[in-house]
Design an enzyme around this catalytic site. Structure first.
Site, PDB file in Angstrom:
ATOM      1  N   GLU A  27       0.776  -1.077  -0.103  1.00  0.00           N
ATOM      2  CA  GLU A  27      -0.059  -0.159   0.009  1.00  0.00           C
ATOM      3  C   GLU A  27       0.954   1.503  -0.044  1.00  0.00           C
ATOM      4  OE1 GLU A  27      -3.630   1.991   2.648  1.00  0.00           O
ATOM      5  OE2 GLU A  27      -2.003   0.516   3.637  1.00  0.00           O
TER       6      GLU A  27
ATOM      7  N   LYS B  62      -9.508   2.749  -2.134  1.00  0.00           N
ATOM      8  CA  LYS B  62      -9.901   2.089  -0.735  1.00  0.00           C
ATOM      9  C   LYS B  62     -11.188   2.710  -0.286  1.00  0.00           C
ATOM     10  CE  LYS B  62      -7.375   1.757   3.682  1.00  0.00           C
ATOM     11  NZ  LYS B  62      -6.162   2.081   4.425  1.00  0.00           N
TER      12      LYS B  62
ATOM     13  N   CYS C 235      -5.780  -2.710   2.900  1.00  0.00           N
ATOM     14  CA  CYS C 235      -5.474  -2.840   4.581  1.00  0.00           C
ATOM     15  C   CYS C 235      -6.847  -2.657   5.338  1.00  0.00           C
ATOM     16  CB  CYS C 235      -4.583  -1.543   4.502  1.00  0.00           C
ATOM     17  SG  CYS C 235      -3.795  -1.266   5.860  1.00  0.00           S
TER      18      CYS C 235
END
Length: 263
Positions: A43, A113, A147
């Protein structure tokens, strides 16, 4: 069908964009000695995980530098690349975005995200994505979350439902929650009956230590690979016949009753 996954666990330098792009380029070339089918990055490897008003000064404008680098590399070396994620600016907003390229260098997957990590005020400094991504690499149905997203089983199930067999989870996950990283990734692989490839950063992100421990789990929850806390490259071969085997024996997708689920 067997495929070789090569994981690049990177010690990202916060705000040192030139170093990070140069280091990723070096490690991409090094990874070719592993004869990978799919290369996977962590990430926010261009800037570090750095929720701040300064971030807009370091993010990749419209993703252009990242798109050029990864597309060219994938095409020239005929390899699939899951580009982890990078901080990008679009219309004066910063997104945490993953780009995926097939062997011809074509962009086949793009995902921003969805869930900002509120303890770090990520939702203030990053705009959130609004849709899942689904793509194929060498004919394998794949998806990506990033994540903190892995803590939201509703999202992961949405990513899994269109027959996804391989889920990618680029991250910058801290050492203080290492056990959560291991358990959540294992459980998401089990409950969605897919392979899960979780690639984390390592090294210090400000005062926080990214824990490394990039890993691959099979649909039974077996840990096929787990790295240590150091920067490096690791490779594992996976057999996608395992997906059909478990789904034939315990078909959770057939047995679901979504008409009863009111979330």
């Amino acid at each position: 069908m067997n495929k070789r996954l090569t994981l690049i666990q990177l010690d990202v330098h916060v705000k040192d964009v030139e170093y990070n792009y140069n280091r990723v380029t070096e490690l991409l070339h090094e990874s070719l000695s592993h004869n990978p089918d799919i290369i996977v990055l962590p990430e926010t490897w261009n800037t570090g995980f750095y929720p701040s008003t300064e971030l807009i000064n370091y993010a990749d404008a419209n993703g252009e530098r990242t798109l050029s680098l990864l597309s060219t590399f994938a095409r020239e070396h005929e390899v699939n690349i899951v580009g982890g994620s990078v901080a990008v600016t679009i219309d004066n907003k910063v997104y945490n975005t993953s780009y995926t390229f097939n062997r011809s260098g074509t962009l086949v997957g793009e995902y921003s995200k969805m869930h900002g990590f509120s303890p770090a005020k990520e939702e203030i400094y990053f705009a959130g994505g609004t849709k899942t991504t689904h793509f194929e690499l060498d004919g394998i149905p794949c998806s990506t979350v990033i994540c903190y997203d892995i803590r939201f089983p509703e999202l992961v199930r949405m990513a899994a439902l269109p027959h996804t067999e391989l889920l990618f989870v680029p991250a910058q996950w801290p050492t203080m929650r290492l056990r959560h990283w291991q358990v959540l990734n294992e459980v998401r692989a089990i409950e969605n009956q897919l392979f899960l490839c979780a690639v984390n950063g390592c090294g210090a992100i400000g005062r926080v230590q990214s824990t490394g421990h990039s890993a691959v789990y099979d649909p039974w929850g077996t840990n096929l690979l787990e790295m240590d806390t150091n920067e490096g490259i690791a490779t594992v071969d996976i057999d996608f016949a395992v997906v059909a085997d478990i789904r034939n024996k315990i078909n959770i997708f057939k047995d679901r009753r979504p008409e009863l689920y009111h979330l």
